[in-house]
Design an enzyme around this catalytic site. Sequence first.
Site, mmCIF file in Angstrom:
data_model
loop_
_atom_site.group_PDB
_atom_site.id
_atom_site.type_symbol
_atom_site.label_atom_id
_atom_site.label_comp_id
_atom_site.label_asym_id
_atom_site.label_seq_id
_atom_site.Cartn_x
_atom_site.Cartn_y
_atom_site.Cartn_z
ATOM 1 N N GLU A 284 3.224 79.058 1.801
ATOM 2 C CA GLU A 284 2.791 80.220 1.028
ATOM 3 C C GLU A 284 3.979 81.040 0.528
ATOM 4 O O GLU A 284 3.896 81.697 -0.514
ATOM 5 C CB GLU A 284 1.866 81.095 1.885
ATOM 6 C CG GLU A 284 0.934 81.964 1.080
ATOM 7 C CD GLU A 284 -0.184 82.556 1.911
ATOM 8 O OE1 GLU A 284 -1.311 82.673 1.385
ATOM 9 O OE2 GLU A 284 0.055 82.904 3.084
ATOM 10 N N HIS A 305 -0.212 56.216 15.732
ATOM 11 C CA HIS A 305 -1.148 55.095 15.668
ATOM 12 C C HIS A 305 -1.985 55.130 14.384
ATOM 13 O O HIS A 305 -2.962 54.385 14.257
ATOM 14 C CB HIS A 305 -2.041 55.099 16.906
ATOM 15 C CG HIS A 305 -1.273 54.903 18.175
ATOM 16 N ND1 HIS A 305 -1.068 53.668 18.745
ATOM 17 C CD2 HIS A 305 -0.626 55.792 18.965
ATOM 18 C CE1 HIS A 305 -0.345 53.805 19.840
ATOM 19 N NE2 HIS A 305 -0.060 55.088 19.999
ATOM 20 N N LYS A 420 -9.653 82.969 -6.410
ATOM 21 C CA LYS A 420 -10.493 84.122 -6.065
ATOM 22 C C LYS A 420 -11.096 84.745 -7.321
ATOM 23 O O LYS A 420 -12.289 85.078 -7.354
ATOM 24 C CB LYS A 420 -9.666 85.175 -5.316
ATOM 25 C CG LYS A 420 -9.268 84.795 -3.903
ATOM 26 C CD LYS A 420 -8.504 85.956 -3.273
ATOM 27 C CE LYS A 420 -8.033 85.627 -1.877
ATOM 28 N NZ LYS A 420 -7.282 86.741 -1.273
#
Length: 431
Positions: A284, A305, A420
């Site tokens: 960020e 794995h 937003k």
Amino acid sequence: MSDKLLTIDLSHVYGFDKEIIFKKYQKKVDQIHQDFLAHKLADGHMTGWYDQPDQNHQFLLKTINQIDKKFKSLKVTDIVYVGIGGSFTGIKTVLDFLKPKQRTGLKIHFVPDLSAFQAASVIKEIKNKSWALITTSKSGRTLEPALNFRIFRNLLNKRYGNKHYQRVVVITDEKKGLLTKMASNHGYQKLVIDSNIGGRFSTLSPAGLLLAKLFGHDPKAILKGTLQAKKDLQTTSLENNSAYLYAVVRHWLYTTKKFKIEVCIAYHSLYEYLLLQHRQLFGESEGKNDKSLFPTFSIFTVDLHSMGQLYQEGEKVFFETVIDVKNPLVNINLPPSDFDNDDELDFLLDKSLNEISDVAIDSVIKAHYQANVSIIKLTLKEQSAFMFGYFYFWLSVATVMSGSLLGHNVFNQPGVEVYKKLMFEKLRSGH
């Protein structure tokens, strides 16, 4: 510097020449450090987290203790915590890091997103329980926590009526925002996040310290860790400031060696959110202007794995940062077999899981280095409240230097506002 608390090992970074790197970067680091302290960086006033270790915390700690005692007197068994971004990741990080010492008899339920399943699951779990509600949001307007706070505040009100206020804590701005108004109107306990502390730098604000206290950890020890880190990181010398050195090596690996990805690695699932916090701090703060490393993470040995093949033999577009936490709070020795060694593991008899994990760390570093992977290793002295405070502050300081070397404003996140704005436009128009 307190080398025994945190050490940085660069012996597995290909092409790293200390003399050349120090000569190239030291003056830049000196200037950024001066600008940071003088509040001359972009949004340079957002340094409340850096000032925090030196402040008097007696009133805050007293208030936190009072909330803890009140919840115990109300026989609270469950905490519903509503927050997102740094207000969620940071809380989860500190509680997970210290989980082996967590007090019994109290359970936390995180509601961090728009998942109806998650909210419904928590509602089901807290039914008929004695519970309390804590939320963190500086504005009170961030949609995800605002929606969840409404849902759970309504439930709390239906359950406890005009006494529900006793079970609500809001952590928000001192003077502004919807939560401040709600606290004033309904008598909710309020803790203040200073307006000059951004979300990803707020883990050790009242939010993190309160939750730590409720779950049996020592907020004072956490704060002492931050203070020690600040003392250790006063110097700008790359020889003695490991946070600045880490920032410089990241920058050099990105700009000179042309790596695009940093894979941060830990060897315990308890540290997953520590890696997520690393990802948020750097992602960020640096993800701007099409110029940044892409921070990601893996939990070893589990991910060996699934991703181990790629790390060993895939295209080397990444470097690794390994976080090794010494002196873990829990250990188990391999016991003698009850089944006549039919699993053929007696050669490890009486070795501990932590000893075996240490061998795994060394072996993986050696294997990946032989495959031309550059590896930075950060070793933390212990798993403790003090060490958490130390390392979180250390990471925050490293973030500021690393992002500033790229020329970024490390304290804003304008890209987050794009979705937003579009989302609110659609929701208000009935989409």
